[in-house]
Scaffold this active site. Structure first.
Site, PDB file in Angstrom:
ATOM      1  N   GLU A 154       1.042   5.695   0.281  1.00  0.00           N
ATOM      2  CA  GLU A 154       0.441   7.002   0.517  1.00  0.00           C
ATOM      3  C   GLU A 154       1.141   7.983  -0.418  1.00  0.00           C
ATOM      4  O   GLU A 154       2.366   7.882  -0.624  1.00  0.00           O
ATOM      5  CB  GLU A 154       0.579   7.440   1.974  1.00  0.00           C
ATOM      6  CG  GLU A 154      -0.066   6.492   2.974  1.00  0.00           C
ATOM      7  CD  GLU A 154      -1.541   6.259   2.718  1.00  0.00           C
ATOM      8  OE1 GLU A 154      -2.214   7.192   2.223  1.00  0.00           O
ATOM      9  OE2 GLU A 154      -2.028   5.144   3.010  1.00  0.00           O
TER      10      GLU A 154
ATOM     11  N   ASP B 172      -2.800  -0.138   6.344  1.00  0.00           N
ATOM     12  CA  ASP B 172      -3.692  -0.486   5.232  1.00  0.00           C
ATOM     13  C   ASP B 172      -3.248  -1.779   4.562  1.00  0.00           C
ATOM     14  O   ASP B 172      -4.079  -2.578   4.111  1.00  0.00           O
ATOM     15  CB  ASP B 172      -3.748   0.656   4.221  1.00  0.00           C
ATOM     16  CG  ASP B 172      -4.564   1.847   4.732  1.00  0.00           C
ATOM     17  OD1 ASP B 172      -4.973   1.810   5.904  1.00  0.00           O
ATOM     18  OD2 ASP B 172      -4.771   2.804   3.963  1.00  0.00           O
TER      19      ASP B 172
ATOM     20  N   ASP C  45       0.853  -1.184   0.000  1.00  0.00           N
ATOM     21  CA  ASP C  45       0.000   0.000   0.000  1.00  0.00           C
ATOM     22  C   ASP C  45       0.887   1.231   0.000  1.00  0.00           C
ATOM     23  O   ASP C  45       1.976   1.226   0.596  1.00  0.00           O
ATOM     24  CB  ASP C  45      -0.917   0.020   1.223  1.00  0.00           C
ATOM     25  CG  ASP C  45      -1.917   1.174   1.161  1.00  0.00           C
ATOM     26  OD1 ASP C  45      -2.957   1.019   0.500  1.00  0.00           O
ATOM     27  OD2 ASP C  45      -1.628   2.239   1.751  1.00  0.00           O
TER      28      ASP C  45
ATOM     29  N   HIS D 184      -5.391   5.011   6.462  1.00  0.00           N
ATOM     30  CA  HIS D 184      -4.654   5.797   5.469  1.00  0.00           C
ATOM     31  C   HIS D 184      -3.172   5.917   5.820  1.00  0.00           C
ATOM     32  O   HIS D 184      -2.527   6.891   5.435  1.00  0.00           O
ATOM     33  CB  HIS D 184      -5.279   7.189   5.292  1.00  0.00           C
ATOM     34  CG  HIS D 184      -6.659   7.151   4.718  1.00  0.00           C
ATOM     35  ND1 HIS D 184      -6.915   6.779   3.421  1.00  0.00           N
ATOM     36  CD2 HIS D 184      -7.871   7.417   5.279  1.00  0.00           C
ATOM     37  CE1 HIS D 184      -8.213   6.827   3.196  1.00  0.00           C
ATOM     38  NE2 HIS D 184      -8.824   7.207   4.305  1.00  0.00           N
TER      39      HIS D 184
END
Length: 576
Positions: free
Chosen positions: A41, A186, A39, A181
């Protein structure tokens, strides 16, 4: 800490079966696959538009066991938008001392090496990673990818979750981690979602990575349970026949790898509803191994014509064709017939439907005023003229309005148009179309356009088919992808033999033996090949491919330079 995968001892025996099986045949069991759930960001939604990565989190799992985790903040070397900082909790100060993507990406790729990447909305995460690999001039590893969003859309209903966001799915599958987030959290939640999806899919018969990647809810559990029907089929070119419990043929297909193709009918690789229905009725699959893919295609056509299986939509009725015939009689005419006779007449076709043949016939009658009646005339007919003669659309030999020499000259021009030069029809119909379009009579112009297209297609097809039909034998070869030479013997437009030259064999001796053992083919009457038109067209496409090498041609394989093929683009592309 990552755990090393178990390895077999150097002296451990390996069964012959284990050494021969392949992923295509059995698939990779999900319990044995190492997944890297990742994952990201980021500062925005598009790497191409300048968005940067601010955090990478990943979890490596196999068989339900966590093998290791990876987490790093990434300095985006730009300001993080305020709303992103609020959403993720990642501020400019937090990433000030973090490594740049130039350092973070190689570290992640090392961690993920040899795994299958998993992400929730994989195109986003994998797209960012690939983008920065390209920016750094770094080759992107050949990762296989599983997208949990895509799977969830096919498994989780709206009754269970309002949407397929990670937070919603985490609740459905009772994830131990709540998505927030942040990349690692995540990724951990995505691991739980992946395992939940795999548990559901396992109950539906999905047990391998290949089945997971191609899963579709349109494939029933009963359909998947019939995978055993592919057992024992060859990994080679050939034809396969699905049969019901009374040995009636349901469907016939062809493939370069029969076993792999048949297996796909029991997975999401085959999602046509008709095929699902067919597989539900099937109780066995028969394979006919072929030397080359071209031989398989030809055998498929012949078997479909023989068995006429209900689940094949094409090629079932090659006998249902129509020809335009220019008769041989004192006052020749054009007519529509179902078969070609050995009567020295000229034929155009075959047409797949009578409707197309009628359009072609209309284009010819618009150009050449030969008689359209079916009456039998002697050399000196004496009867009243028909309406077509009064309209100037027939030379009217019936009432003596034209002498035999003038009529014969028109017929010669018509025969030249059919066999060699279609220019007269093309020019006259185009002029008529232009005049109608100028008067804004577009529907009538469209009728003439369709007639012209039917004629040009038929003339081009007839000229191409008859050119190969005239050759008593054509022998050609092509080097296949595996480096071996495929050889085909074609006689009067029919495939008579096919083979592949074995490694180290004498090529000339092999070709001579293949020719000697080839099927004896008797030419068909008139211009038609000794096979169906579809078979001969398949052979022509292969023979005309740029890598084919002609070994020998007995006969004259030529097409007229001024033939119909040069008009195809204009006739089919023109619009009133």
């Amino acid at each position: 800490m990552s755990q090393a995968a178990p390895t077999a001892s150097p002296g451990a025996p390996t069964s012959r079966w284990e050494s021969q099986r392949s992923f295509d045949e059995l698939g990779r069991p999900l319990r044995d696959v190492t997944f890297c759930v990742v994952d990201l960001e980021t500062t925005g939604g598009s790497a191409a538009a300048g968005s940067m990565i601010t955090e990478i989190g990943a979890v490596k799992v196999r068989g339900g066991e966590v093998l290791g985790e990876f987490q790093t903040l990434v300095n985006p070397q730009t300001q993080i938008p305020a709303f992103i900082a609020v959403l993720t909790g990642i501020s400019n100060s937090m990433v000030a001392d973090a490594p740049p993507i130039e350092s973070a990406l190689p570290a992640f790729l090392e961690f993920a090496a040899g795994t299958v990447l998993v992400a929730h909305n994989a195109p986003f995460d994998v797209g960012f990673l690939r983008h920065f690999a390209e920016v750094q001039g770094r080759p992107w590893p050949a990762f296989e990818v599983v997208d949990t969003v895509r799977l969830a859309r096919r498994v989780v209903t709206r009754d269970e979750a309002p949407n397929h966001k990670l937070s919603s799915l985490a609740r459905v599958f009772h994830s131990a981690t709540t998505p927030n987030h942040r990349a690692l959290a995540d990724a951990r939640a995505t691991v739980d979602v992946l395992h939940g999806l795999m548990e559901r899919l396992g109950a539906l018969g999905v047990h391998t990575l290949e089945e997971l990647q191609t899963f579709s809810s349109r494939v029933s559990t009963a359909q998947r349970r019939k995978r055993h029907l592919a057992d024992g089929l060859p990994h080679s070119p050939g034809v396969y026949l699905f049969k019901d419990d009374r040995s009636r043929v349901l469907y016939i297909g062809t493939s370069r790898d029969v076993r792999t193709r048949v297996r796909s009918y029991f997975t999401a690789s085959e999602t046509r509803s008709r095929m699902g229905e067919m597989v539900g009725l099937a109780s066995s699959v028969q394979a006919i191994e072929c030397a080359t893919p071209l031989e398989a295609e030809v055998r498929e056509l012949r078997l479909i014509a023989e068995h006429k299986p209900s689940y094949n939509r094409r090629s079932r009725f090659p006998e249902k064709v129509t020809f335009v015939k220019l008769t041989r009689e004192p006052w020749p005419r054009l007519s529509l017939v179902k078969r070609v006779l050995d009567d020295d007449a000229d034929y155009l076709g075959p047409f797949g439907s009578r409707k197309l043949a009628e359009k072609c016939l209309a284009a010819l009658h618009d150009t050449f005023p030969v008689r359209q009646c079916s009456d039998k005339f002697g050399l000196h007919p004496a009867r009243s003229a028909c309406v077509l003669a009064e309209l100037g659309r027939c030379l009217s030999p019936c009432d003596g309005s034209v002498d035999s020499d003038t009529y014969a000259a028109v017929v010669r021009q018509l025969r030249e148009t059919l066999l060699r030069r279609p220019d007269d029809v093309v020019e006259i119909v185009n002029q008529r179309m232009a005049a109608l379009a100028a008067d804004e009579r577009y529907e009538e112009a469209g009728v003439h356009r369709d007639r012209l297209a039917a004629f040009v297609r038929a003339a081009a097809r007839t000229q191409r088919l008859s050119s190969l039909t005239r050759c008593s034998e054509v022998v050609a070869a092509r080097r296949e992808d595996d480096g071996r030479w495929a050889v085909h013997v074609v006689r009067h437009g029919r495939l008579a033999a096919a083979g592949v030259i074995p490694p180290g064999a004498d090529a000339l001796a092999y070709v001579a033996a293949l020719r000697a053992s080839a099927e004896t083919v008797v030419p068909a009457p008139g211009p038609v090949p000794a096979a169906t038109a579809e078979e001969t067209e398949r052979l022509l496409r292969w023979l005309e491919s740029p890598t084919v090498r002609l070994i020998d041609v007995e006969g004259e394989w030529t097409c007229p330079v001024q033939g119909a093929s040069r008009h195809l683009d204009g006739a089919l592309g023109s619009r009133p």
